[in-house]
Design a protein around this motif. Sequence first.
Motif, PDB file in Angstrom:
ATOM      1  N   ALA A  10       0.746  -1.147  -0.122  1.00  0.00           N
ATOM      2  CA  ALA A  10       0.102   0.252  -0.019  1.00  0.00           C
ATOM      3  C   ALA A  10       0.781   1.255  -0.230  1.00  0.00           C
ATOM      4  O   ALA A  10       0.390   2.339  -0.515  1.00  0.00           O
ATOM      5  CB  ALA A  10      -0.920   0.043   1.079  1.00  0.00           C
ATOM      6  N   ASP A  11       1.917   1.112   0.580  1.00  0.00           N
ATOM      7  CA  ASP A  11       2.984   2.201   0.421  1.00  0.00           C
ATOM      8  C   ASP A  11       3.954   2.485  -0.840  1.00  0.00           C
ATOM      9  O   ASP A  11       4.749   3.329  -1.056  1.00  0.00           O
ATOM     10  CB  ASP A  11       3.800   2.202   1.849  1.00  0.00           C
ATOM     11  N   GLY A  12       3.502   1.496  -1.798  1.00  0.00           N
ATOM     12  CA  GLY A  12       4.515   1.489  -2.903  1.00  0.00           C
ATOM     13  C   GLY A  12       5.624   0.743  -2.964  1.00  0.00           C
ATOM     14  O   GLY A  12       6.560   0.761  -3.753  1.00  0.00           O
ATOM     15  N   ARG A  13       6.001   0.064  -1.682  1.00  0.00           N
ATOM     16  CA  ARG A  13       7.457  -0.675  -1.443  1.00  0.00           C
ATOM     17  C   ARG A  13       7.322  -2.031  -1.815  1.00  0.00           C
ATOM     18  O   ARG A  13       6.208  -2.678  -1.646  1.00  0.00           O
ATOM     19  CB  ARG A  13       7.834  -0.229   0.024  1.00  0.00           C
ATOM     20  N   ALA A  14       8.318  -2.342  -2.459  1.00  0.00           N
ATOM     21  CA  ALA A  14       8.547  -4.002  -2.798  1.00  0.00           C
ATOM     22  C   ALA A  14       9.475  -4.638  -1.705  1.00  0.00           C
ATOM     23  O   ALA A  14      10.662  -4.585  -1.930  1.00  0.00           O
ATOM     24  CB  ALA A  14       8.926  -4.368  -4.031  1.00  0.00           C
ATOM     25  N   ALA A  15       8.861  -4.933  -0.657  1.00  0.00           N
ATOM     26  CA  ALA A  15       9.580  -5.702   0.614  1.00  0.00           C
ATOM     27  C   ALA A  15      10.480  -6.786   0.351  1.00  0.00           C
ATOM     28  O   ALA A  15      11.549  -7.244   0.741  1.00  0.00           O
ATOM     29  CB  ALA A  15       8.733  -5.585   1.647  1.00  0.00           C
ATOM     30  N   LYS A  16       9.882  -7.713  -0.558  1.00  0.00           N
ATOM     31  CA  LYS A  16      10.634  -8.967  -0.752  1.00  0.00           C
ATOM     32  C   LYS A  16      11.360  -8.914  -2.250  1.00  0.00           C
ATOM     33  O   LYS A  16      11.517 -10.014  -2.667  1.00  0.00           O
ATOM     34  CB  LYS A  16       9.764 -10.158  -0.794  1.00  0.00           C
ATOM     35  N   LEU A  17      11.909  -7.946  -2.653  1.00  0.00           N
ATOM     36  CA  LEU A  17      12.560  -7.910  -3.943  1.00  0.00           C
ATOM     37  C   LEU A  17      13.734  -8.838  -4.067  1.00  0.00           C
ATOM     38  O   LEU A  17      13.868  -9.309  -4.942  1.00  0.00           O
ATOM     39  CB  LEU A  17      12.792  -6.399  -4.225  1.00  0.00           C
ATOM     40  N   THR A  18      14.563  -8.690  -3.153  1.00  0.00           N
ATOM     41  CA  THR A  18      15.846  -9.422  -3.037  1.00  0.00           C
ATOM     42  C   THR A  18      15.671 -10.290  -1.591  1.00  0.00           C
ATOM     43  O   THR A  18      16.045  -9.676  -0.523  1.00  0.00           O
ATOM     44  CB  THR A  18      17.189  -8.731  -2.983  1.00  0.00           C
ATOM     45  N   PRO A  19      15.204 -11.471  -1.632  1.00  0.00           N
ATOM     46  CA  PRO A  19      15.043 -12.155  -0.282  1.00  0.00           C
ATOM     47  C   PRO A  19      16.472 -12.493   0.176  1.00  0.00           C
ATOM     48  O   PRO A  19      16.714 -12.535   1.479  1.00  0.00           O
ATOM     49  CB  PRO A  19      14.436 -13.661  -0.682  1.00  0.00           C
ATOM     50  N   ASP A  20      17.416 -12.810  -0.506  1.00  0.00           N
ATOM     51  CA  ASP A  20      18.675 -13.049  -0.339  1.00  0.00           C
ATOM     52  C   ASP A  20      19.712 -11.819  -0.964  1.00  0.00           C
ATOM     53  O   ASP A  20      19.050 -11.169  -1.929  1.00  0.00           O
ATOM     54  CB  ASP A  20      19.206 -14.513  -0.751  1.00  0.00           C
ATOM     55  N   ALA A  21      20.707 -11.433  -0.516  1.00  0.00           N
ATOM     56  CA  ALA A  21      21.321 -10.296  -0.771  1.00  0.00           C
ATOM     57  C   ALA A  21      22.118 -10.932  -2.293  1.00  0.00           C
ATOM     58  O   ALA A  21      22.200 -12.162  -2.478  1.00  0.00           O
ATOM     59  CB  ALA A  21      22.702 -10.118   0.031  1.00  0.00           C
ATOM     60  N   VAL A  22      22.241  -9.908  -3.142  1.00  0.00           N
ATOM     61  CA  VAL A  22      22.536 -10.493  -4.382  1.00  0.00           C
ATOM     62  C   VAL A  22      24.231 -10.163  -4.740  1.00  0.00           C
ATOM     63  O   VAL A  22      24.896  -9.380  -4.054  1.00  0.00           O
ATOM     64  CB  VAL A  22      21.870  -9.825  -5.575  1.00  0.00           C
ATOM     65  N   ASP A  23      24.793 -10.922  -5.643  1.00  0.00           N
ATOM     66  CA  ASP A  23      26.291 -10.497  -5.914  1.00  0.00           C
ATOM     67  C   ASP A  23      26.355  -9.246  -6.940  1.00  0.00           C
ATOM     68  O   ASP A  23      25.391  -9.037  -7.525  1.00  0.00           O
ATOM     69  CB  ASP A  23      26.947 -11.824  -6.648  1.00  0.00           C
ATOM     70  N   SER A  24      27.610  -9.035  -7.161  1.00  0.00           N
ATOM     71  CA  SER A  24      28.015  -8.047  -8.358  1.00  0.00           C
ATOM     72  C   SER A  24      27.357  -8.551  -9.518  1.00  0.00           C
ATOM     73  O   SER A  24      27.363  -9.688  -9.631  1.00  0.00           O
ATOM     74  CB  SER A  24      29.226  -7.677  -8.458  1.00  0.00           C
ATOM     75  N   GLY A  25      27.031  -7.542 -10.446  1.00  0.00           N
ATOM     76  CA  GLY A  25      26.466  -8.329 -11.797  1.00  0.00           C
ATOM     77  C   GLY A  25      25.652  -7.105 -12.325  1.00  0.00           C
ATOM     78  O   GLY A  25      25.281  -5.988 -12.049  1.00  0.00           O
ATOM     79  N   HIS A  26      25.237  -7.518 -13.453  1.00  0.00           N
ATOM     80  CA  HIS A  26      24.175  -6.677 -14.362  1.00  0.00           C
ATOM     81  C   HIS A  26      22.648  -7.312 -13.989  1.00  0.00           C
ATOM     82  O   HIS A  26      22.518  -8.383 -14.155  1.00  0.00           O
ATOM     83  CB  HIS A  26      24.558  -7.150 -16.086  1.00  0.00           C
ATOM     84  N   TYR A  27      21.715  -6.250 -13.508  1.00  0.00           N
ATOM     85  CA  TYR A  27      20.539  -6.703 -13.281  1.00  0.00           C
ATOM     86  C   TYR A  27      19.459  -5.891 -13.955  1.00  0.00           C
ATOM     87  O   TYR A  27      19.910  -4.599 -13.918  1.00  0.00           O
ATOM     88  CB  TYR A  27      20.185  -6.588 -11.870  1.00  0.00           C
ATOM     89  N   ARG A  28      18.258  -6.290 -14.074  1.00  0.00           N
ATOM     90  CA  ARG A  28      17.203  -5.233 -14.509  1.00  0.00           C
ATOM     91  C   ARG A  28      16.004  -5.391 -13.391  1.00  0.00           C
ATOM     92  O   ARG A  28      15.601  -6.609 -13.216  1.00  0.00           O
ATOM     93  CB  ARG A  28      16.522  -6.124 -15.853  1.00  0.00           C
ATOM     94  N   LEU A  29      15.633  -4.305 -12.947  1.00  0.00           N
ATOM     95  CA  LEU A  29      14.510  -4.082 -12.207  1.00  0.00           C
ATOM     96  C   LEU A  29      13.116  -3.760 -12.995  1.00  0.00           C
ATOM     97  O   LEU A  29      13.439  -2.950 -13.710  1.00  0.00           O
ATOM     98  CB  LEU A  29      14.801  -3.151 -11.014  1.00  0.00           C
TER      99      LEU A  29
END
Length: 111
Positions: free
Chosen positions: A42-61
């Motif tokens: 409801a606040d416009g936030r995505a709380a579970k976007l990265t359940p675990d931390a991610v490594d360095s690299g190329h990403y698309r949100l």
Amino acid sequence: MTKITTHILDTSLGQPAASVRVWLEKIDGQNVTLISETQTDADGRAAKLTPDAVDSGHYRLCADIGAYFAGTGRETLYCSAIIDVKIDGGQDHYHLPLLISPYAYSTYRGS
């Protein structure tokens, strides 16, 4: 290892964009791997976007803003908003807010 978060705001209404489907992909050459998929709260936030931390690299949100605007009865030019980034795993956190309206979107690195 780092966390990625987002906050989607509908600037045309001056309020958070709730219930927007968002997903995070890792890009490795021609290979695309889905990391996670969730929905903004409801606040416009995505709380579970990265359940675990991610490594360095190329990403698309990615955000399905076409469906969001259709759900509010408004036309839009954009089917989706894509934030294409390189992440340094040595950073603790990347906050990537997304500001949307029916005919524009923008992003920046937040804190």
